[in-house]
Design a protein around this motif. Structure first.
Motif, PDB file in Angstrom:
ATOM      1  N   PRO A 321      -7.589 -36.832  24.264  1.00  0.00           N
ATOM      2  CA  PRO A 321      -6.704 -35.656  23.910  1.00  0.00           C
ATOM      3  C   PRO A 321      -6.553 -34.555  24.911  1.00  0.00           C
ATOM      4  CG  PRO A 321      -8.535 -35.944  22.163  1.00  0.00           C
ATOM      5  CD  PRO A 321      -8.961 -36.777  23.423  1.00  0.00           C
ATOM      6  N   ALA A 322      -7.578 -34.265  25.826  1.00  0.00           N
ATOM      7  CA  ALA A 322      -6.993 -33.420  26.960  1.00  0.00           C
ATOM      8  C   ALA A 322      -6.150 -34.298  27.932  1.00  0.00           C
ATOM      9  CB  ALA A 322      -8.472 -33.244  27.588  1.00  0.00           C
ATOM     10  N   MET A 323      -6.153 -35.436  28.154  1.00  0.00           N
ATOM     11  CA  MET A 323      -5.292 -36.103  29.070  1.00  0.00           C
ATOM     12  C   MET A 323      -3.856 -36.089  28.529  1.00  0.00           C
ATOM     13  SD  MET A 323      -6.325 -36.936  31.864  1.00  0.00           S
ATOM     14  CE  MET A 323      -7.806 -37.432  32.616  1.00  0.00           C
ATOM     15  N   VAL A 324      -3.678 -36.240  27.319  1.00  0.00           N
ATOM     16  CA  VAL A 324      -2.354 -35.835  26.465  1.00  0.00           C
ATOM     17  C   VAL A 324      -1.732 -34.722  26.805  1.00  0.00           C
ATOM     18  CG1 VAL A 324      -1.189 -35.906  24.540  1.00  0.00           C
ATOM     19  CG2 VAL A 324      -2.802 -37.708  24.552  1.00  0.00           C
ATOM     20  N   ALA A 327      -0.696 -34.657  30.473  1.00  0.00           N
ATOM     21  CA  ALA A 327       0.431 -35.334  30.662  1.00  0.00           C
ATOM     22  C   ALA A 327       1.618 -34.301  30.354  1.00  0.00           C
ATOM     23  CB  ALA A 327       0.714 -36.517  29.726  1.00  0.00           C
ATOM     24  N   THR A 328       1.684 -33.586  29.028  1.00  0.00           N
ATOM     25  CA  THR A 328       2.578 -32.814  28.861  1.00  0.00           C
ATOM     26  C   THR A 328       2.779 -31.313  29.643  1.00  0.00           C
ATOM     27  OG1 THR A 328       2.089 -33.304  26.460  1.00  0.00           O
ATOM     28  CG2 THR A 328       3.232 -31.195  26.906  1.00  0.00           C
ATOM     29  N   LEU A 329       1.568 -31.135  30.380  1.00  0.00           N
ATOM     30  CA  LEU A 329       1.591 -30.048  31.379  1.00  0.00           C
ATOM     31  C   LEU A 329       2.477 -30.638  32.520  1.00  0.00           C
ATOM     32  CD1 LEU A 329      -1.234 -27.716  32.304  1.00  0.00           C
ATOM     33  CD2 LEU A 329       0.108 -28.586  34.124  1.00  0.00           C
ATOM     34  N   HIS A 333       5.977 -28.761  34.094  1.00  0.00           N
ATOM     35  CA  HIS A 333       5.675 -27.895  35.091  1.00  0.00           C
ATOM     36  C   HIS A 333       5.850 -28.574  36.489  1.00  0.00           C
ATOM     37  CE1 HIS A 333       4.432 -23.922  33.131  1.00  0.00           C
ATOM     38  NE2 HIS A 333       3.676 -24.844  32.247  1.00  0.00           N
ATOM     39  N   PHE A 334       5.784 -29.782  36.442  1.00  0.00           N
ATOM     40  CA  PHE A 334       6.073 -30.272  37.900  1.00  0.00           C
ATOM     41  C   PHE A 334       6.893 -31.606  37.810  1.00  0.00           C
ATOM     42  CE2 PHE A 334       1.835 -28.282  37.405  1.00  0.00           C
ATOM     43  CZ  PHE A 334       1.747 -27.428  38.763  1.00  0.00           C
ATOM     44  N   ALA A 335       7.815 -31.644  36.722  1.00  0.00           N
ATOM     45  CA  ALA A 335       8.705 -32.856  36.638  1.00  0.00           C
ATOM     46  C   ALA A 335       9.491 -32.950  38.332  1.00  0.00           C
ATOM     47  CB  ALA A 335       9.814 -32.509  35.476  1.00  0.00           C
ATOM     48  N   LEU A 358      -1.734 -41.077  31.534  1.00  0.00           N
ATOM     49  CA  LEU A 358      -1.256 -40.259  32.837  1.00  0.00           C
ATOM     50  C   LEU A 358      -0.183 -41.049  33.612  1.00  0.00           C
ATOM     51  CD1 LEU A 358      -4.458 -39.191  34.397  1.00  0.00           C
ATOM     52  CD2 LEU A 358      -2.917 -37.710  33.468  1.00  0.00           C
ATOM     53  N   LEU A 359      -0.010 -42.465  33.520  1.00  0.00           N
ATOM     54  CA  LEU A 359       0.919 -43.444  34.040  1.00  0.00           C
ATOM     55  C   LEU A 359       2.237 -43.230  33.165  1.00  0.00           C
ATOM     56  CD1 LEU A 359      -1.037 -46.530  35.354  1.00  0.00           C
ATOM     57  CD2 LEU A 359       0.149 -45.003  36.532  1.00  0.00           C
ATOM     58  N   GLU A 360       2.344 -42.738  31.967  1.00  0.00           N
ATOM     59  CA  GLU A 360       3.299 -42.694  31.352  1.00  0.00           C
ATOM     60  C   GLU A 360       4.224 -41.469  32.070  1.00  0.00           C
ATOM     61  OE1 GLU A 360       2.514 -41.718  27.332  1.00  0.00           O
ATOM     62  OE2 GLU A 360       1.440 -43.746  27.100  1.00  0.00           O
TER      63      GLU A 360
END
Length: 439
Positions: A321-324, A327-329, A333-335, A358-360
């Motif tokens: 859940p924390a990795m999801v 990934a959103t963050l 913020h870093f796209a 993370l690889l998504e």
């Protein structure tokens, strides 16, 4: 009798971590022999899968901004054990810890002799130390973080002013259950008769468990997204800005220095619990206190920036859940940046899902590595992590994290982000390295 800080830690860490049969009876016996110091304390109780630590930090700073003295009990620690028991953000001293261990040690020895399964566990001792400390050094309020679950957690012998459940996700499934409702039932175990409950952003089936448990305990639930609401207001600086609404309370442009949508949720959950606690104490909540408390909150190891040039952050995102959320963050913020992630995970976590999540994110480059796991818990090896990855040119391996760090720094450009994540224990090790460099 222990004479040194090292001996005190050896005594604490030398205890069993778990017993075969979950029960609060042993903890109640333990505290009764110590005079039940927990009965002297005014407390807020915080459970949840993720977000507990940040929510405790927001609560601490909100109460302090209102003029209260505040105790906190948190786990795990990031740099030193003493952080777990803090007074207005200052950890307990080494000498005080030694004195407390000497106070409880004879009682532990008695229980070891008398109980068939032996005496208190490591976390029960941590909890007892905290109760004894704040009874001897009174504060206006103590914010108590649950160690694991809720129902059978050693902190669950208290009756707080407010109970808080931050999030519910799939973690510690061998202990808490393999479905969201089962895990929610364990967390809902902290709900007490007529003690109001504040919930963060929970799945519907988890919130249903909270509502049912609260109804059985003749109390109310205030849930994020239903009873109080937030609206993200984009922020150009490092941090987040949001609007908040809870009944008559309404604030615009509240700022937090922590990064991530989930930190807005944690701040709003803390603010709601703070508001309810102040009402129960007959106190008013002012706009100035709220703004000051939220804006000043810092919490080590939660997307913490440890270097600006190059940009390096650390985060203890230790489960799926924390990795999801991570990934959103990164997407938000870093796209526009390449993101290099040094990833080290404990072997008992869902590391296949964590790597895949993370690889998504298309601009993420992973360097998989390992670290020295705590006690009996091993870290996943690079080979195990690699086995979780379908062939990808965005994944490389490193035998240890210092090598991974050098590889990332040698590859990234000045505009990129380097993130070290995967376990709070890993982050503790890494944070020592960066913070020692600053001295």
């Amino acid at each position: 009798m222990v004479k040194t800080y090292a001996e005190a830690l050896q005594f604490i860490h030398g205890r069993d971590r778990f017993k075969k049969k979950p029960t609060l009876d042993r903890m109640r016996q333990f505290m009764a022999r110590l005079g039940d110091p927990q009965h002297e304390l005014t407390m807020v109780h915080v459970a949840g899968t993720n977000g507990k630590g940040s929510t405790v930090a927001f609560l601490r700073d909100l109460f302090m901004a209102s003029g209260d003295t505040v105790g906190t009990f948190t786990s795990p620690f990031i740099t030193r054990f003493n952080e777990r028991i803090s007074h207005d953000g200052e950890p307990i001293s080494d000498d005080e810890l030694v004195a407390l261990v000497n106070q409880i040690q004879p009682i532990v020895a008695q229980l070891d002799d008398e109980l068939a399964e032996e005496g208190p566990t490591e976390f029960e001792i941590d909890t007892a130390l905290m109760f004894c400390y704040f009874a001897a050094h009174p504060v206006d309020i103590v914010v108590v973080e649950v160690g694991l679950g809720g129902l059978y957690d050693s902190t669950n012998i208290i009756t707080p002013l407010v109970s808080v459940i931050t999030t519910i996700g799939m973690d510690h499934m061998r202990i808490l259950g393999d479905t969201i409702p089962k895990i929610a039932t364990q967390k809902a175990g902290i709900i007490k008769p007529r003690v109001p409950v504040v919930c963060g952003r929970l799945p519907e089936d988890a919130l249903a468990v909270m509502d049912q448990t609260a109804a059985a305990n003749v109390t109310t639930v205030a849930a994020l997204g239903r009873d109080f609401r937030v609206k993200n207001e984009p922020e150009a600086q490092w941090g987040e800005r949001f609007a908040y609404e809870f009944g008559p309370e309404h604030w615009e442009q509240l700022q937090v220095g922590l990064l991530g949508q989930y930190q807005i949720d944690n701040a709003a959950t803390a603010l709601t619990a703070f508001t309810l606690a102040q009402r129960l104490r007959g106190l008013t909540v002012t706009t100035a206190e709220v703004r000051q408390g939220l804006k000043g909150t810092r919490w080590p190891g939660r997307f913490e920036r440890v270097s600006e040039q190059p940009l390096i952050a650390i985060d203890g995102a230790h489960n799926e859940p924390a990795m999801v959320e991570m990934a959103t963050l990164l997407r938000r913020h870093f796209a526009q940046n390449d993101v290099y992630i040094v990833l080290a995970i404990l072997a008992d976590k869902q590391y296949q899902k964590m790597v895949a999540t993370l690889l998504e994110v298309p601009n993420v480059h992973l360097i998989l590595t390992q670290f020295q796991g705590p006690g009996q818990r091993a870290a996943a090896t690079p080979d195990e992590l690699e086995g979780a990855v379908n062939q990808s040119d965005r994944v490389t391996m490193a035998p240890d994290w210092p090598t991974a760090l050098r590889t990332a720094l040698g590859t990234m450009s000045a505009e990129d982000l380097l993130l070290l994540t995967g376990s709070l224990y890993f982050i503790s090790e890494v944070r020592h390295y960066f913070k020692d460099d600053e001295k």
